[in-house]
Design a protein around this motif. Structure first.
Motif, PDB file in Angstrom:
ATOM      1  N   THR A 132      29.248  53.344  39.999  1.00  0.00           N
ATOM      2  CA  THR A 132      30.512  52.558  39.564  1.00  0.00           C
ATOM      3  C   THR A 132      29.548  51.771  39.042  1.00  0.00           C
ATOM      4  N   TYR A 133      31.451  52.265  38.550  1.00  0.00           N
ATOM      5  CA  TYR A 133      31.011  50.339  37.084  1.00  0.00           C
ATOM      6  C   TYR A 133      33.012  50.466  37.231  1.00  0.00           C
ATOM      7  N   GLN A 134      33.241  48.819  38.073  1.00  0.00           N
ATOM      8  CA  GLN A 134      34.830  48.821  38.166  1.00  0.00           C
ATOM      9  C   GLN A 134      35.424  48.646  36.433  1.00  0.00           C
ATOM     10  N   TYR A 135      35.149  47.534  35.710  1.00  0.00           N
ATOM     11  CA  TYR A 135      35.325  47.674  34.847  1.00  0.00           C
ATOM     12  C   TYR A 135      34.899  48.428  33.339  1.00  0.00           C
ATOM     13  N   SER A 136      34.622  48.128  32.236  1.00  0.00           N
ATOM     14  CA  SER A 136      34.199  48.636  30.681  1.00  0.00           C
ATOM     15  C   SER A 136      34.651  47.590  29.635  1.00  0.00           C
ATOM     16  N   VAL A 137      33.147  47.360  28.998  1.00  0.00           N
ATOM     17  CA  VAL A 137      33.769  47.170  27.561  1.00  0.00           C
ATOM     18  C   VAL A 137      33.435  48.258  26.282  1.00  0.00           C
ATOM     19  N   CYS A 138      32.867  49.759  26.937  1.00  0.00           N
ATOM     20  CA  CYS A 138      32.514  50.599  26.183  1.00  0.00           C
ATOM     21  C   CYS A 138      33.610  51.235  25.048  1.00  0.00           C
ATOM     22  N   LEU A 171      44.697  50.708  37.840  1.00  0.00           N
ATOM     23  CA  LEU A 171      44.980  49.334  37.011  1.00  0.00           C
ATOM     24  C   LEU A 171      45.929  48.702  36.914  1.00  0.00           C
ATOM     25  N   SER A 172      46.999  48.728  37.703  1.00  0.00           N
ATOM     26  CA  SER A 172      48.295  48.359  36.917  1.00  0.00           C
ATOM     27  C   SER A 172      48.493  47.373  38.635  1.00  0.00           C
ATOM     28  N   ILE A 173      47.134  46.795  39.394  1.00  0.00           N
ATOM     29  CA  ILE A 173      46.984  47.039  40.927  1.00  0.00           C
ATOM     30  C   ILE A 173      46.386  45.472  39.923  1.00  0.00           C
ATOM     31  N   ALA A 174      45.400  45.562  39.265  1.00  0.00           N
ATOM     32  CA  ALA A 174      44.547  44.700  38.301  1.00  0.00           C
ATOM     33  C   ALA A 174      44.833  44.451  37.505  1.00  0.00           C
ATOM     34  N   HIS A 194      39.839  41.025  46.208  1.00  0.00           N
ATOM     35  CA  HIS A 194      39.863  42.059  46.698  1.00  0.00           C
ATOM     36  C   HIS A 194      40.312  43.900  46.822  1.00  0.00           C
ATOM     37  N   THR A 195      41.659  42.962  46.394  1.00  0.00           N
ATOM     38  CA  THR A 195      42.583  44.593  46.622  1.00  0.00           C
ATOM     39  C   THR A 195      42.083  45.343  45.068  1.00  0.00           C
ATOM     40  N   ARG A 196      41.933  44.949  44.249  1.00  0.00           N
ATOM     41  CA  ARG A 196      41.329  45.297  43.383  1.00  0.00           C
ATOM     42  C   ARG A 196      40.325  46.602  43.237  1.00  0.00           C
ATOM     43  N   LEU A 197      39.480  45.616  44.290  1.00  0.00           N
ATOM     44  CA  LEU A 197      37.867  46.571  44.009  1.00  0.00           C
ATOM     45  C   LEU A 197      37.934  47.390  45.136  1.00  0.00           C
TER      46      LEU A 197
END
Length: 552
Positions: free
Chosen positions: A266-272, A10-13, A288-291
């Motif tokens: 896998t779901y890298q992000y979310s709006v839940c 998350l910090s990288i993101a 790419h780094t985040r992925l």
């Protein structure tokens, strides 16, 4: 749906993006690296379709959905193998079989508009047969005796073997040779009170009894279908007790010899929920780094499963960019196409055999705080029918699967490795701090065809991605980067052929201006002139928010 990303990811993101490098020279040995993948599966890019929405996608024998058929046939024609289709998802846990039902699929929707359960009948299998000839199908069986009534599935006493057996029996009879695998339950790590031990005890018994009842003579089950991200670090509290492929196998889930493969979601992000909505942005997605940091979390599980079940045994059986049905301006853009391409290739480089991108619609019972309600999902690759979120249309992301399919071609001996930024000695991705001077924006994959005369010495194809965000609304000249691939060519001065995946910007939502090799696919069929370029000298120019396939 996944939990919030581990702190490291998350910090990288949240790091801002810098401008991409003007040039990048790929260096190193051009020969097949020791870390290259197994031979890539021809159905690498496959699909998961939510059970309740399946007939909206494929139609029925009276009114087949021609758009879906054409889009799937496009992919099959490029590899000779149809993409595989998993029919399942959260609605599979409240799907029941009724042999007397006259319609193929019926969804019960309550007075509030919430989908409560789904019932399928004999004609449902006629709809499944509308998929391209040769399509292998995985059916997700229900766990529960009653409908899902909360965001978390029911307790253990609500599990009902007869419901799962009735759907499995009907699928075997209705699909015969088309049915490939069965799953029991969807995302069981979100059930109450499941541990690796009690899950495996129940799952193994059900799978063994279904196998015996239906006369299976070989393993026909795919285990797990779990969704929570692996905890990091791996010795963190609770990490060893997570329910996943490895812990289920260790607890004896395959004691009856019924497991062929293992699936995780896998779901890298979310709006839940609001905290995750805040970070589900286009710049965060297209990097790419985040992925890679995200998918690297699964490396130990992939290795362990393959050691036990074989080289093609670990699949990502459901995935997409943003859980709880995507986000407008993120999941429905050309940016997601670039993310999808990078996700598919990076996962393949880690020895994920197949990835099934999920298609469907928002479900009221997923989360009480989610962003989306109604219609079809914003992350879908196309809308097969008109709905509250828009008309029938194809989205830019579909063309990423065309890129993947043409990269694979008809080869059964193609292997992949990430050339840049590459991987550390421990197998994890090389980050900016460790030498990725592009900060996750420039990526190169090599493909070695071991059946080719020089296939072990030089790559036969390369995929070059420039993930620097460029939006159509920007007025500055579009940035570009030059990849120097000469060290990876047998003849560094000879010609290579390139095909481009392009759009006016990462924020584009329309397929009619998204092109793969010069052609658009907004109607489901190719429009425009097929375009290839010949380049000599080993230097390939790739615009910001663009990807190129190099054929040597």
């Amino acid at each position: 749906m996944p939990r919030i990303l581990p702190l490291t990811a998350l910090s990288i993101a949240l790091f801002p993006k810098a401008l991409a490098l003007a040039s990048l020279k790929l260096s190193g040995s051009p020969s097949l690296p020791s870390i290259a993948s197994h031979a890539l599966h021809p159905a690498l890019g496959s699909f998961s379709i939510e059970t309740a929405f399946f007939e909206e996608y494929v139609g029925n024998t009276t009114s087949p959905n021609i758009l879906t058929r054409n889009l799937l046939e496009n992919l099959k024609s490029r590899t000779g193998t149809a993409p595989e289709v998993r029919i399942g998802g959260i609605t599979a846990d409240s799907t029941y079989w009724d042999a007397s039902q006259e319609v193929g699929l019926f969804n019960f929707i309550d007075d509030t508009g919430a989908l409560q359960n789904t019932t399928i009948g004999p004609r449902f299998w006629e709809s499944v047969k509308l998929l391209p000839e040769g399509t292998k199908v995985t059916i997700n069986l229900t766990w529960s005796a009653d409908q899902v009534v909360t965001g978390i599935r029911q307790d253990l006493q609500d599990l009902a073997f007869e419901g799962a057996l009735s759907v499995a029996d009907a699928a075997v009879q209705g699909l015969q040779g088309q049915l490939d695998l069965l799953e029991i339950g969807n995302e069981p790590d979100h059930y109450l009170k499941f541990t690796p031990q009690n899950y495996s005890a129940i799952w193994a018994t059900w799978a063994k009894n279904i196998s015996q009842t239906l006369g299976f003579t070989a393993p026909r089950f795919q285990i797990a279908a779990t969704v929570d991200d692996p905890l990091w670090p791996y010795d963190a509290p609770g990490a060893s007790s997570q329910l996943d492929c490895v812990s289920a196998l260790a607890a004896g889930a395959n004691s009856g010899g019924v497991v062929r493969s293992c699936s995780e979601h896998t779901y890298q992000y979310s709006v839940c929920d609001p905290p995750r909505i805040a970070v589900a942005t286009l710049p965060n997605l297209v990097n790419h780094t985040r992925l890679a940091v995200f998918l690297d979390l699964w490396q130990p599980r992939i290795k362990a499963v393959r050691e036990q079940l074989g080289p093609d045994s670990f699949v990502i059986g459901e995935y997409n960019s943003v859980s709880c049905s995507g986000r407008d301006g993120v999941s429905n853009t050309f940016g997601q196409a670039l993310w999808l391409l990078d996700t598919t290739f990076y996962a393949a480089s880690l020895n994920v055999s197949r990835l099934y991108i999920h298609q469907g619609g928002p479900l009221a019972l997923q989360s009480s705080t989610q962003l989306n309600h109604g219609g079809l999902s914003l992350y879908d690759l196309w809308y097969p029918v008109q709905n509250t979120n828009g008309p029938i249309k194809v989205f830019p992301s579909y063309s990423a699967y065309l890129f993947v399919a043409e990269t694979l071609g008809h080869s059964k001996t193609l292997k992949i490795a990430n050339i840049y930024p590459g991987r550390q000695a421990n197998g994890s991705t090389i980050t900016t701090a460790l030498g990725d001077t592009s900060e996750g924006q420039l990526i190169a994959y090599g493909f070695w065809d071991t059946a080719h005369p020089s296939g072990n010495k030089y790559p036969t194809k390369l995929a070059l991605l420039n993930l620097e965000i460029f939006n159509q609304t920007q007025t500055i000249p579009r940035p570009k980067s030059t990849f120097d691939i000469s060290d990876f060519l047998q003849n560094s001065h000879g010609p290579v052929t390139i095909r481009r995946l392009s759009a006016p910007g990462a924020d584009i939502k329309e397929a009619n201006v998204t092109t793969w090799a010069g052609q658009s696919f907004a109607s489901g069929l190719a429009a425009g002139k097929f375009v290839e370029e010949k380049v000599t000298g080993g230097k390939i120019v790739v615009q910001a928010s663009e990807a190129v396939l190099v054929i040597v």
